[in-house]
Design an enzyme around this catalytic site. Structure first.
Site, PDB file in Angstrom:
ATOM      1  N   GLU A 153      54.388  34.040  33.323  1.00 15.29           N
ATOM      2  CA  GLU A 153      55.736  34.611  33.447  1.00 15.29           C
ATOM      3  C   GLU A 153      55.826  35.539  34.665  1.00 15.29           C
ATOM      4  O   GLU A 153      56.875  35.654  35.297  1.00 15.29           O
ATOM      5  CB  GLU A 153      56.119  35.330  32.140  1.00 15.29           C
ATOM      6  CG  GLU A 153      56.462  34.310  31.054  1.00 15.29           C
ATOM      7  CD  GLU A 153      56.065  34.697  29.644  1.00 15.29           C
ATOM      8  OE1 GLU A 153      55.877  35.892  29.364  1.00 15.29           O
ATOM      9  OE2 GLU A 153      55.928  33.775  28.807  1.00 15.29           O
ATOM     10  N   HIS A 197      49.772  36.477  34.483  1.00 18.83           N
ATOM     11  CA  HIS A 197      50.435  35.675  33.447  1.00 18.83           C
ATOM     12  C   HIS A 197      51.468  34.753  34.092  1.00 18.83           C
ATOM     13  O   HIS A 197      52.095  35.122  35.091  1.00 18.83           O
ATOM     14  CB  HIS A 197      51.113  36.596  32.420  1.00 18.83           C
ATOM     15  CG  HIS A 197      51.574  35.835  31.212  1.00 18.83           C
ATOM     16  ND1 HIS A 197      52.764  35.152  31.181  1.00 18.83           N
ATOM     17  CD2 HIS A 197      50.970  35.621  30.011  1.00 18.83           C
ATOM     18  CE1 HIS A 197      52.881  34.556  29.995  1.00 18.83           C
ATOM     19  NE2 HIS A 197      51.809  34.825  29.266  1.00 18.83           N
ATOM     20  N   SER A 207      51.305  28.359  22.493  1.00 19.34           N
ATOM     21  CA  SER A 207      51.682  27.859  21.158  1.00 19.34           C
ATOM     22  C   SER A 207      50.514  27.816  20.178  1.00 19.34           C
ATOM     23  O   SER A 207      50.403  26.887  19.374  1.00 19.34           O
ATOM     24  CB  SER A 207      52.368  26.490  21.286  1.00 19.34           C
ATOM     25  OG  SER A 207      53.575  26.619  22.015  1.00 19.34           O
ATOM     26  N   ASN A 261      49.700  39.085  22.906  1.00 21.33           N
ATOM     27  CA  ASN A 261      50.599  39.453  23.999  1.00 21.33           C
ATOM     28  C   ASN A 261      52.016  39.540  23.422  1.00 21.33           C
ATOM     29  O   ASN A 261      52.643  38.520  23.180  1.00 21.33           O
ATOM     30  CB  ASN A 261      50.522  38.396  25.117  1.00 21.33           C
ATOM     31  CG  ASN A 261      51.498  38.687  26.252  1.00 21.33           C
ATOM     32  OD1 ASN A 261      52.150  39.734  26.271  1.00 21.33           O
ATOM     33  ND2 ASN A 261      51.602  37.762  27.199  1.00 21.33           N
ATOM     34  N   LYS A 311      54.582  40.531  24.879  1.00 23.49           N
ATOM     35  CA  LYS A 311      55.606  40.359  25.920  1.00 23.49           C
ATOM     36  C   LYS A 311      56.646  41.490  25.783  1.00 23.49           C
ATOM     37  O   LYS A 311      56.276  42.605  25.463  1.00 23.49           O
ATOM     38  CB  LYS A 311      56.204  38.952  25.843  1.00 23.49           C
ATOM     39  CG  LYS A 311      55.096  37.880  25.874  1.00 23.49           C
ATOM     40  CD  LYS A 311      55.564  36.484  26.071  1.00 23.49           C
ATOM     41  CE  LYS A 311      54.351  35.558  26.111  1.00 23.49           C
ATOM     42  NZ  LYS A 311      54.688  34.180  26.361  1.00 23.49           N
ATOM     43  N   GLU A 349      46.263  29.109  30.242  1.00 24.29           N
ATOM     44  CA  GLU A 349      47.549  28.978  29.562  1.00 24.29           C
ATOM     45  C   GLU A 349      48.405  27.945  30.301  1.00 24.29           C
ATOM     46  O   GLU A 349      49.078  28.291  31.287  1.00 24.29           O
ATOM     47  CB  GLU A 349      48.291  30.320  29.553  1.00 24.29           C
ATOM     48  CG  GLU A 349      47.579  31.411  28.793  1.00 24.29           C
ATOM     49  CD  GLU A 349      48.552  32.455  28.236  1.00 24.29           C
ATOM     50  OE1 GLU A 349      48.482  32.729  27.050  1.00 24.29           O
ATOM     51  OE2 GLU A 349      49.395  32.963  29.006  1.00 24.29           O
ATOM     52  N   GLY A 361      55.300  29.070  24.566  1.00 25.49           N
ATOM     53  CA  GLY A 361      56.584  29.283  23.900  1.00 25.49           C
ATOM     54  C   GLY A 361      57.335  27.999  23.571  1.00 25.49           C
ATOM     55  O   GLY A 361      58.517  28.038  23.250  1.00 25.49           O
TER      56      GLY A 361
HETATM   57  P1  13P Z   1      53.083  31.583  22.991  1.00 26.58           P
HETATM   58  O1  13P Z   1      51.912  31.825  22.065  1.00 26.58           O
HETATM   59  O2  13P Z   1      54.366  32.151  22.485  1.00 26.58           O
HETATM   60  O3  13P Z   1      53.180  30.146  23.402  1.00 26.58           O
HETATM   61  O4  13P Z   1      52.780  32.417  24.326  1.00 26.58           O
HETATM   62  C1  13P Z   1      51.552  32.270  24.945  1.00 26.58           C
HETATM   63  C2  13P Z   1      51.421  33.306  25.974  1.00 26.58           C
HETATM   64  O5  13P Z   1      52.111  33.292  26.974  1.00 26.58           O
HETATM   65  C3  13P Z   1      50.459  34.383  25.739  1.00 26.58           C
HETATM   66  O6  13P Z   1      50.237  35.114  26.894  1.00 26.58           O
END
Ligand code: 13P
Length: 260
Positions: free
Chosen positions: A102, A100, A218, A9, A11, A172, A178
């Site tokens: 976010e 997701h 992560s 992903n 983003k 997640e 992150g």
């Molecule tokens: P990270 O791997 O940066 O923690 O992000 C995970 C994520 O949100 C994947 O969709």
């Protein structure tokens, strides 16, 4: 048999110019692995929507699959700013991330909206990567299972699609995204097992057995093997560490050494 799936992903990162070198580096790395990409394991790259066309042109014939990061609830209409699942399908995009954290937390997408997006994806032959996960406050309050269960409820009305089409769940935990702090293998396995048990009792035994549950939050080359050893972790949804072909390739490689 649930073959491992690894999804990147991106983003809202990377420039269009970075696509070609990334895909060249990743696909030459994957060619050296035992097992056949697309048959023994799958790799999905989900760049920003603005990059899909360019990415689609580069990944053709390499066994990599294209994913979007969200989609609208219907094929067309007066929905400014939304992305049509039908158009994604026309662009050879097979997968779409839905729900997701976010989208839930920054853009306040509700369970009802997420259910609509899932339906839009299924009706247009896209395979959803349906995300669930609790915040740190919810975990600390002992609410992890009830929060995840609340998010899973949207699936109940989609049973026909869930039985007949391919899709995956991604667990997640919001506190692991992150932050550099991944869920421990045991913490992740507990929730994955809970999700599979829920799917067995609320969807069906065969759906629970065939549906892959990815872990995200992560994930890195040095923590993926221990996570992948868990019986209910079928792959990863990777954010930050997917931005470099080297680290994403290392995650795929280190995970495939565990179980294929
Ligand atoms: P990270 O791997 O940066 O923690 O992000 C995970 C994520 O949100 C994947 O969709």
């Amino acid at each position: 048999m649930r073959i491992p799936l690894f999804a990147a992903n991106w983003k809202m990162n990377q420039s269009i110019g970075e696509i070609s070198p990334y895909i060249e580096a990743l696909s030459s790395r994957l060619q050296k692995f035992p097992g056949q990409l697309g048959k023994n394991y799958q790799v999905v790259i989900a760049p920003p929507a603005t990059h899909l066309q360019a990415m689609g042109a580069v990944i053709g014939g390499k066994g990599l699959e294209l994913g979007a990061q969200n989609c609208g609830h219907t094929a067309s209409g007066a929905f400014t700013g939304e992305i049509s699942p039908k158009t994604l399908q026309e662009m050879q995009c097979n997968w779409v991330i839905v729900g997701h954290s976010e989208r839930r937390h920054i853009y306040l997408e509700t369970d009802a909206m997420i259910q609509g997006r899932l339906r839009g994806a299924f009706e247009n032959q896209l395979k959803p990567i349906f995300c669930v996960g609790e915040t740190l406050a919810e975990r600390k309050a002992g609410k992890t299972e009830s929060v995840v269960e609340g998010q899973l409820l949207v699936l109940k009305e989609l049973k026909n699609h869930l039985t007949n089409q391919d899709w995956v769940i991604a667990y997640e935990p919001v506190w692991a995204i992150g932050t550099g702090e991944n869920a421990s293998p045991q913490q992740a396995q507990e929730v994955h097992a809970f999700i599979r048990k829920w799917a067995k009792s609320h969807l069906s035994g065969p759906v629970a057995e065939k549906t892959r549950i990815l872990y995200g939050g992560s994930v890195k080359p040095d923590n993926c093997a221990d996570l992948k050893r868990q019986p209910d972790i079928d792959g990863f949804l990777v954010g930050g560490a997917s931005l470099q072909a080297d680290s994403f390739g290392a995650i795929v490689e280190n995970s495939l050494k565990i179980r294929s």
